[in-house]
Design an enzyme around this catalytic site. Sequence first.
Site, PDB file in Angstrom:
ATOM      1  N   CYS A   2      39.298  15.229  81.211  1.00 14.24           N
ATOM      2  CA  CYS A   2      39.797  13.990  79.949  1.00 14.24           C
ATOM      3  C   CYS A   2      38.997  14.442  78.243  1.00 14.24           C
ATOM      4  O   CYS A   2      38.013  15.211  79.072  1.00 14.24           O
ATOM      5  CB  CYS A   2      39.942  12.920  80.957  1.00 14.24           C
ATOM      6  SG  CYS A   2      40.451  12.776  82.442  1.00 14.24           S
ATOM      7  N   TRP A  75      43.755  13.749  82.194  1.00 14.42           N
ATOM      8  CA  TRP A  75      44.327  14.331  83.525  1.00 14.42           C
ATOM      9  C   TRP A  75      43.658  13.493  84.755  1.00 14.42           C
ATOM     10  O   TRP A  75      42.277  13.662  85.324  1.00 14.42           O
ATOM     11  CB  TRP A  75      43.142  15.309  83.295  1.00 14.42           C
ATOM     12  CG  TRP A  75      43.088  17.226  84.490  1.00 14.42           C
ATOM     13  CD1 TRP A  75      44.618  17.718  83.985  1.00 14.42           C
ATOM     14  CD2 TRP A  75      42.471  17.216  86.094  1.00 14.42           C
ATOM     15  NE1 TRP A  75      44.460  18.905  85.341  1.00 14.42           N
ATOM     16  CE2 TRP A  75      43.480  18.821  86.358  1.00 14.42           C
ATOM     17  CE3 TRP A  75      41.687  16.469  86.290  1.00 14.42           C
ATOM     18  CZ2 TRP A  75      42.984  18.521  87.577  1.00 14.42           C
ATOM     19  CZ3 TRP A  75      41.755  17.063  88.295  1.00 14.42           C
ATOM     20  CH2 TRP A  75      42.209  18.476  88.174  1.00 14.42           C
ATOM     21  N   ASN A 101      35.977   9.160  80.664  1.00 14.22           N
ATOM     22  CA  ASN A 101      36.224  10.537  81.880  1.00 14.22           C
ATOM     23  C   ASN A 101      35.079  10.254  82.611  1.00 14.22           C
ATOM     24  O   ASN A 101      33.643   9.462  82.743  1.00 14.22           O
ATOM     25  CB  ASN A 101      35.365  11.287  80.821  1.00 14.22           C
ATOM     26  CG  ASN A 101      36.709  11.875  79.688  1.00 14.22           C
ATOM     27  OD1 ASN A 101      37.704  11.260  80.069  1.00 14.22           O
ATOM     28  ND2 ASN A 101      36.270  12.945  78.309  1.00 14.22           N
ATOM     29  N   GLY A 102      35.211  10.842  83.982  1.00  8.17           N
ATOM     30  CA  GLY A 102      34.567  10.832  84.562  1.00  8.17           C
ATOM     31  C   GLY A 102      34.992   9.705  86.099  1.00  8.17           C
ATOM     32  O   GLY A 102      36.378   9.730  86.186  1.00  8.17           O
ATOM     33  N   GLU A 485      39.988  38.335  89.818  1.00  2.00           N
ATOM     34  CA  GLU A 485      40.102  37.994  88.284  1.00  2.00           C
ATOM     35  C   GLU A 485      41.764  38.035  87.954  1.00  2.00           C
ATOM     36  O   GLU A 485      42.528  37.340  87.466  1.00  2.00           O
ATOM     37  CB  GLU A 485      39.089  37.914  87.499  1.00  2.00           C
ATOM     38  CG  GLU A 485      39.195  38.024  86.132  1.00  2.00           C
ATOM     39  CD  GLU A 485      39.078  36.475  86.198  1.00  2.00           C
ATOM     40  OE1 GLU A 485      38.600  35.404  87.233  1.00  2.00           O
ATOM     41  OE2 GLU A 485      39.866  35.732  84.632  1.00  2.00           O
ATOM     42  N   LYS A 489      44.297  35.377  87.020  1.00  3.70           N
ATOM     43  CA  LYS A 489      44.790  35.000  85.820  1.00  3.70           C
ATOM     44  C   LYS A 489      46.640  34.663  85.873  1.00  3.70           C
ATOM     45  O   LYS A 489      47.248  34.171  85.791  1.00  3.70           O
ATOM     46  CB  LYS A 489      44.453  36.417  85.243  1.00  3.70           C
ATOM     47  CG  LYS A 489      43.606  36.628  84.038  1.00  3.70           C
ATOM     48  CD  LYS A 489      42.571  35.110  83.453  1.00  3.70           C
ATOM     49  CE  LYS A 489      42.660  34.067  84.146  1.00  3.70           C
ATOM     50  NZ  LYS A 489      41.012  33.802  84.483  1.00  3.70           N
ATOM     51  N   GLU A 492      47.951  31.483  88.116  1.00  2.95           N
ATOM     52  CA  GLU A 492      47.094  30.162  87.454  1.00  2.95           C
ATOM     53  C   GLU A 492      48.723  29.259  85.589  1.00  2.95           C
ATOM     54  O   GLU A 492      48.765  28.941  85.649  1.00  2.95           O
ATOM     55  CB  GLU A 492      45.784  29.531  86.834  1.00  2.95           C
ATOM     56  CG  GLU A 492      44.985  30.859  85.465  1.00  2.95           C
ATOM     57  CD  GLU A 492      43.933  30.450  85.356  1.00  2.95           C
ATOM     58  OE1 GLU A 492      43.252  29.190  85.856  1.00  2.95           O
ATOM     59  OE2 GLU A 492      43.390  31.630  85.706  1.00  2.95           O
ATOM     60  N   HIS A 508      43.455  45.516 106.878  1.00  2.00           N
ATOM     61  CA  HIS A 508      42.326  44.762 107.561  1.00  2.00           C
ATOM     62  C   HIS A 508      43.685  43.268 108.338  1.00  2.00           C
ATOM     63  O   HIS A 508      43.410  42.560 108.353  1.00  2.00           O
ATOM     64  CB  HIS A 508      41.704  44.493 108.018  1.00  2.00           C
ATOM     65  CG  HIS A 508      40.447  44.851 107.641  1.00  2.00           C
ATOM     66  ND1 HIS A 508      40.304  46.137 109.085  1.00  2.00           N
ATOM     67  CD2 HIS A 508      39.814  46.376 106.937  1.00  2.00           C
ATOM     68  CE1 HIS A 508      39.419  47.069 108.796  1.00  2.00           C
ATOM     69  NE2 HIS A 508      39.252  47.327 107.904  1.00  2.00           N
ATOM     70  N   LYS A 607      40.964  22.433  81.629  1.00  2.00           N
ATOM     71  CA  LYS A 607      39.879  23.323  81.097  1.00  2.00           C
ATOM     72  C   LYS A 607      38.665  23.495  81.549  1.00  2.00           C
ATOM     73  O   LYS A 607      38.103  24.218  81.754  1.00  2.00           O
ATOM     74  CB  LYS A 607      39.975  23.687  79.485  1.00  2.00           C
ATOM     75  CG  LYS A 607      38.919  24.478  79.089  1.00  2.00           C
ATOM     76  CD  LYS A 607      39.612  26.108  78.843  1.00  2.00           C
ATOM     77  CE  LYS A 607      38.671  27.111  78.910  1.00  2.00           C
ATOM     78  NZ  LYS A 607      39.262  28.117  78.674  1.00  2.00           N
TER      79      LYS A 607
HETATM   80  C1  F6R Z   1      39.997  30.406  85.357  1.00  2.42           C
HETATM   81  C2  F6R Z   1      39.628  29.254  84.697  1.00  2.42           C
HETATM   82  C3  F6R Z   1      38.614  28.408  86.082  1.00  2.42           C
HETATM   83  C4  F6R Z   1      36.785  28.175  85.270  1.00  2.42           C
HETATM   84  C5  F6R Z   1      36.604  26.828  86.061  1.00  2.42           C
HETATM   85  C6  F6R Z   1      34.911  27.272  86.278  1.00  2.42           C
HETATM   86  O1  F6R Z   1      40.764  30.872  84.109  1.00  2.42           O
HETATM   87  O2  F6R Z   1      38.706  29.313  83.688  1.00  2.42           O
HETATM   88  O3  F6R Z   1      38.243  28.823  87.322  1.00  2.42           O
HETATM   89  O4  F6R Z   1      36.246  29.480  85.236  1.00  2.42           O
HETATM   90  O5  F6R Z   1      36.913  25.624  86.275  1.00  2.42           O
HETATM   91  O6  F6R Z   1      34.655  26.930  84.598  1.00  2.42           O
HETATM   92  P1  F6R Z   1      33.056  26.963  84.269  1.00  2.42           P
HETATM   93  O7  F6R Z   1      33.196  28.102  83.539  1.00  2.42           O
HETATM   94  O8  F6R Z   1      33.724  26.089  82.573  1.00  2.42           O
HETATM   95  O9  F6R Z   1      32.558  25.644  84.902  1.00  2.42           O
END
Ligand code: F6R
Length: 612
Positions: A2, A75, A101-102, A485, A489, A492, A508, A607
């Site tokens: 948030c 969020w 937040n939290g 990765e 990508k 998500e 396997h 994020k």
């Molecule tokens: C995927 C993504 C997340 C972050 C994860 C860790 O695109 O962004 O998987 O990598 O939430 O976030 P940080 O790096 O900020 O600790």
Amino acid sequence: MCGIVGYIGKKNAYQILIDGLKRLEYRGYDSAGISIINNNSKIVAFKQKGKVSEVESAIDSSEFTGNIGIGHTRWATHGEPNDVNAHPHFDMDENIIIVHNGIIENYKTLQKFLSGEGFTNRSETDTEILANLMNYYYRQTKNFEQAVRNSLNDVEGTYGVACLCAKEPDRIIVARKGSPLMLGVSMEEIIIASDASAIINHTKNVMYLEDGEMAVLTKQGFQLKTIKDEDIYREIQELDFELSEIEKGGFEHFMLKEICEQSDSIQNTYRGRINFDTGVARLGGLEPVMEKILNAKRILITACGTAWHAGLTGEYMLESCARIPVEVDYASEFRYRNPIIYPDDVVFVISQSGETADTLSALREAKNNGATTVGIVNAVGSTIAREVDAGTYIHAGPEIGVASTKAFTCQLMSLTLISMMLAEAKGAMDSENLKRIADEIKMLPEKIQTMIDRREEYKFIAEEFKDARNFLYLGRGYNFPAALEGALKLKEISYIHAEGYPAAEMKHGPIALIDENMPVVFIAPKDKTYDKIISNIEEVKARKGRIISIAFEDDDQIAQYSDFVLRVPKTINILTPIINSIPLQFLAYYIATARGCNVDQPRNLAKSVTVE
Ligand code: F6R
């Protein structure tokens, strides 16, 4: 997660709060709201489910004139996203209103106590319980600051909180524990925000609150204290990035902008850290713990999501270059499985935001067990960056797109530099080999740029596969984490199911999935496993899978085995995950946009995940 914003000063707070919320929306976006002390010293508030722009259109802004206010973009953690659960939350008497937040972990106990005192709730949130608790203490003390302090001392869990009080309408009180909060301070006003993006267009002078601290803000300035009522003095710091760095700069999405920035961001990671004449890498931030690292029997790496993929790649790099054993753990698992941590362990913590709750908890677990901790972090001044014993910033610049792109490649570059630095210090690699890596690093920005310049090629392939329902991503060695990765990508931002595997693992189990509807992305640089990868491709081909290969420009074999080839510039093994990540990011981006998905704000994601 948030976002919190607040304003106190001489200007009309309304537009500043709305603009701040828009900048913070990437942190969470199921609902939003604001509250202002209006010109009659009354609290007015509005909140609803939806994006900030929808909230803005629904508000009658003429009622929101005043120069003290708070806002929130949510969020959901407790209670579904709806109008009632959106912040801000009033207490039952509508005396105190808060954004938070939290997570208040002991909210059930507090709720039970408060309901015994006659307090009722409208929402399903833990935040409303905190607001009620504050007013419970206000009824007793008739003092806003004391009421906030008493409440925070009762609370278990995490908070970044900003509060207004109808009976003391000249102030905002903010506090922090485990959820970031900062003040942007200038002569005539203070902006409160959970991150710098909502502050930087007002001022670069900021002060970060630390855990267990609160600040009382009035138009005359602010007073910083602990929640135990001890005075604190802290210097104001200067933010080191520009507003233009966090705006879209002509690109359709932040994600596309950030993918296209990687030629520069990679340079920013290694700038000033490699001597290109000798191949020696130096990261000043690691110097204080170098001896500990060199004497460590092993390095543990912990992180979440994309950063965890970087950590996995780091395992390959550190073991192969510096010959130090490495173990990689999901931060969320590390923390709760009672890990064995020795005092001579060194724990690397990787995080873009520096605020991820699981990663932060893992860091604290490592510290509590006496290990030496090293941060590999993007967000300067973030909690993880402040709490580690030593560390390095990756200097990727602000990453706004929810899907991490440039932070990932910069994390890989940082890990490459660390591996080189340790390899040299341990004598595990000769200078010729180090110089070779350095020479290749020097050419990397230009190579990345050539891929960015011809991104339309990737767009064409995305059109072809946009209706696929599943994808497999396969790679080996350094490119196994790159496959994970690539799959992350895609899923998500496009919501297509995708999985990554080490290519040899396919036989396997996952091979059962292959038919003519299954696209398989093979990451196939010409390294020592190339022939094996070709065999894996043939196995998929024999089962009619559709092959997309990522291969070097001069690979003249791969086309005969593949339906499509995404060409990448040739480089040395250790740098291939960086090079190969660029087409993988474009592929995900273009497939998602072809499907009409909102790539900057994918559903259910935030994020920065500041709850466990
Ligand atoms: C995927 C993504 C997340 C972050 C994860 C860790 O695109 O962004 O998987 O990598 O939430 O976030 P940080 O790096 O900020 O600790």
